[in-house]
Design an enzyme around this catalytic site. Structure first.
Site, PDB file in Angstrom:
ATOM      1  N   ARG A 135      31.860  34.432  35.802  1.00  0.00           N
ATOM      2  CA  ARG A 135      31.739  35.704  35.061  1.00  0.00           C
ATOM      3  C   ARG A 135      32.426  36.848  35.784  1.00  0.00           C
ATOM      4  O   ARG A 135      32.879  37.796  35.169  1.00  0.00           O
ATOM      5  CB  ARG A 135      30.258  36.071  34.869  1.00  0.00           C
ATOM      6  CG  ARG A 135      29.485  35.093  34.005  1.00  0.00           C
ATOM      7  CD  ARG A 135      28.164  35.717  33.585  1.00  0.00           C
ATOM      8  NE  ARG A 135      27.212  34.745  33.083  1.00  0.00           N
ATOM      9  CZ  ARG A 135      27.172  34.279  31.837  1.00  0.00           C
ATOM     10  NH1 ARG A 135      28.060  34.691  30.962  1.00  0.00           N
ATOM     11  NH2 ARG A 135      26.257  33.406  31.473  1.00  0.00           N
ATOM     12  N   PHE A 188      38.539  25.863  26.254  1.00  0.00           N
ATOM     13  CA  PHE A 188      37.394  26.440  26.965  1.00  0.00           C
ATOM     14  C   PHE A 188      37.898  27.383  28.060  1.00  0.00           C
ATOM     15  O   PHE A 188      38.725  27.015  28.883  1.00  0.00           O
ATOM     16  CB  PHE A 188      36.516  25.348  27.573  1.00  0.00           C
ATOM     17  CG  PHE A 188      35.273  25.910  28.186  1.00  0.00           C
ATOM     18  CD1 PHE A 188      34.220  26.319  27.386  1.00  0.00           C
ATOM     19  CD2 PHE A 188      35.181  26.082  29.560  1.00  0.00           C
ATOM     20  CE1 PHE A 188      33.076  26.885  27.949  1.00  0.00           C
ATOM     21  CE2 PHE A 188      34.029  26.651  30.127  1.00  0.00           C
ATOM     22  CZ  PHE A 188      32.982  27.041  29.312  1.00  0.00           C
ATOM     23  N   LYS A 214      37.952  32.061  18.358  1.00  0.00           N
ATOM     24  CA  LYS A 214      38.749  30.824  18.255  1.00  0.00           C
ATOM     25  C   LYS A 214      38.876  30.522  16.762  1.00  0.00           C
ATOM     26  O   LYS A 214      38.004  29.876  16.177  1.00  0.00           O
ATOM     27  CB  LYS A 214      38.037  29.674  18.967  1.00  0.00           C
ATOM     28  CG  LYS A 214      37.853  29.872  20.468  1.00  0.00           C
ATOM     29  CD  LYS A 214      37.084  28.705  21.097  1.00  0.00           C
ATOM     30  CE  LYS A 214      36.776  28.962  22.549  1.00  0.00           C
ATOM     31  NZ  LYS A 214      35.856  27.959  23.141  1.00  0.00           N
ATOM     32  N   GLU A 248      30.112  41.084  21.231  1.00  0.00           N
ATOM     33  CA  GLU A 248      30.097  39.672  21.642  1.00  0.00           C
ATOM     34  C   GLU A 248      31.277  39.382  22.565  1.00  0.00           C
ATOM     35  O   GLU A 248      32.316  40.035  22.465  1.00  0.00           O
ATOM     36  CB  GLU A 248      30.238  38.780  20.389  1.00  0.00           C
ATOM     37  CG  GLU A 248      29.010  38.008  19.994  1.00  0.00           C
ATOM     38  CD  GLU A 248      28.562  36.944  20.994  1.00  0.00           C
ATOM     39  OE1 GLU A 248      28.975  36.961  22.174  1.00  0.00           O
ATOM     40  OE2 GLU A 248      27.777  36.083  20.580  1.00  0.00           O
ATOM     41  N   ASP A 249      31.113  38.397  23.414  1.00  0.00           N
ATOM     42  CA  ASP A 249      32.242  37.988  24.246  1.00  0.00           C
ATOM     43  C   ASP A 249      33.216  37.129  23.446  1.00  0.00           C
ATOM     44  O   ASP A 249      34.412  37.372  23.430  1.00  0.00           O
ATOM     45  CB  ASP A 249      31.781  37.259  25.514  1.00  0.00           C
ATOM     46  CG  ASP A 249      30.800  36.123  25.238  1.00  0.00           C
ATOM     47  OD1 ASP A 249      30.369  35.944  24.083  1.00  0.00           O
ATOM     48  OD2 ASP A 249      30.453  35.400  26.185  1.00  0.00           O
ATOM     49  N   ASP A 280      32.931  31.299  18.589  1.00  0.00           N
ATOM     50  CA  ASP A 280      33.476  29.943  18.625  1.00  0.00           C
ATOM     51  C   ASP A 280      33.086  29.255  17.304  1.00  0.00           C
ATOM     52  O   ASP A 280      33.733  29.475  16.281  1.00  0.00           O
ATOM     53  CB  ASP A 280      32.903  29.274  19.881  1.00  0.00           C
ATOM     54  CG  ASP A 280      33.408  27.873  20.121  1.00  0.00           C
ATOM     55  OD1 ASP A 280      34.489  27.526  19.656  1.00  0.00           O
ATOM     56  OD2 ASP A 280      32.706  27.108  20.804  1.00  0.00           O
TER      57      ASP A 280
END
Ligand code: IMP
Ligand code: MG
Length: 183
Positions: free
Chosen positions: A173, A160, A139, A107-108, A111
């Protein structure tokens, strides 16, 4: 690297330089290499890249991990603009034939965790033998779910960010470094 960039209507400032990201990935890959040293060509690990955000992270991991693996991808989405919608959409379904496999979800960023919880449920339904979460970022102030985040490269505050695969409405990206919304 630019100190500030603009994407759509918002300005972002430099947050994590590429070298720092790559060092964190080096350390994570070492852990994976130790933990999956027992994988074999007959029983390869499935590296499941979550599109599109994790593409660059997955590519950097691929350059570093040494055990037998197969690369797969799928796409769930929950974000619009700079907010999680809480509603998960399957845009590219899970690959077939995952029964009995060991899977590493790449996963990037985690959150709220809605996406990772949905992904874990899908993998359980697919009867995988084991699934682990490997994420570039988390996060921790936002993440309150119970799914264990097995491999985390970096923790960030509730801001963000864009770059290194992460987008703001599809832009950003292809930026090497990570930038944070300048508020
Ligand atoms: P979650 O379901 O709330 O955990 O959100 C996870 C997904 O939302 C990630 O895979 C990203 O695609 C996206 N996302 C979460 N935070 C950010 C951010 O700061 N920048 C860009 N995308 C983000
Ligand atoms: Mg994502």
């Amino acid at each position: 690297m630019d100190p500030k960039i603009t994407l759509h209507d918002k300005t972002f400032k430099l947050f994590i330089p590429n070298e720092e990201i790559e060092k964190a990935i080096d350390a994570l890959a070492e852990r994976l290499n130790a933990d999956y040293a027992d994988a074999t060509d007959e029983d390869p690990v499935v590296l499941l890249c979550t599109l599109n955000g994790a593409i660059i992270f997955a590519a950097e991991l691929l350059k570093r991990v040494k055990f037998p693996l197969v690369l797969k991808a799928c796409k769930l989405s929950s974000y619009q603009g700079t907010q999680s919608t809480g509603y998960i959409k399957t845009e590219v379904p899970l690959p077939a034939h995952l029964e009995g496999k060991r899977v590493i979800i790449v996963e990037d960023i985690v959150d709220t965790g809605n996406t990772i919880v949905a992904m874990k449920d899908l993998l359980q339904d697919a009867s995988v033998r084991d699934s682990k979460v490997c994420t570039l970022l988390v996060k921790p102030d936002v993440y309150k779910k119970h799914v264990k985040l097995d491999y985390v490269a970096m923790e960030i505050p509730n801001r963000f960010i864009v770059g290194f695969g992460l987008d703001y409405d599809e832009l950003g990206r292809n930026i090497k470094d990570i930038y944070v919304l300048d508020e």
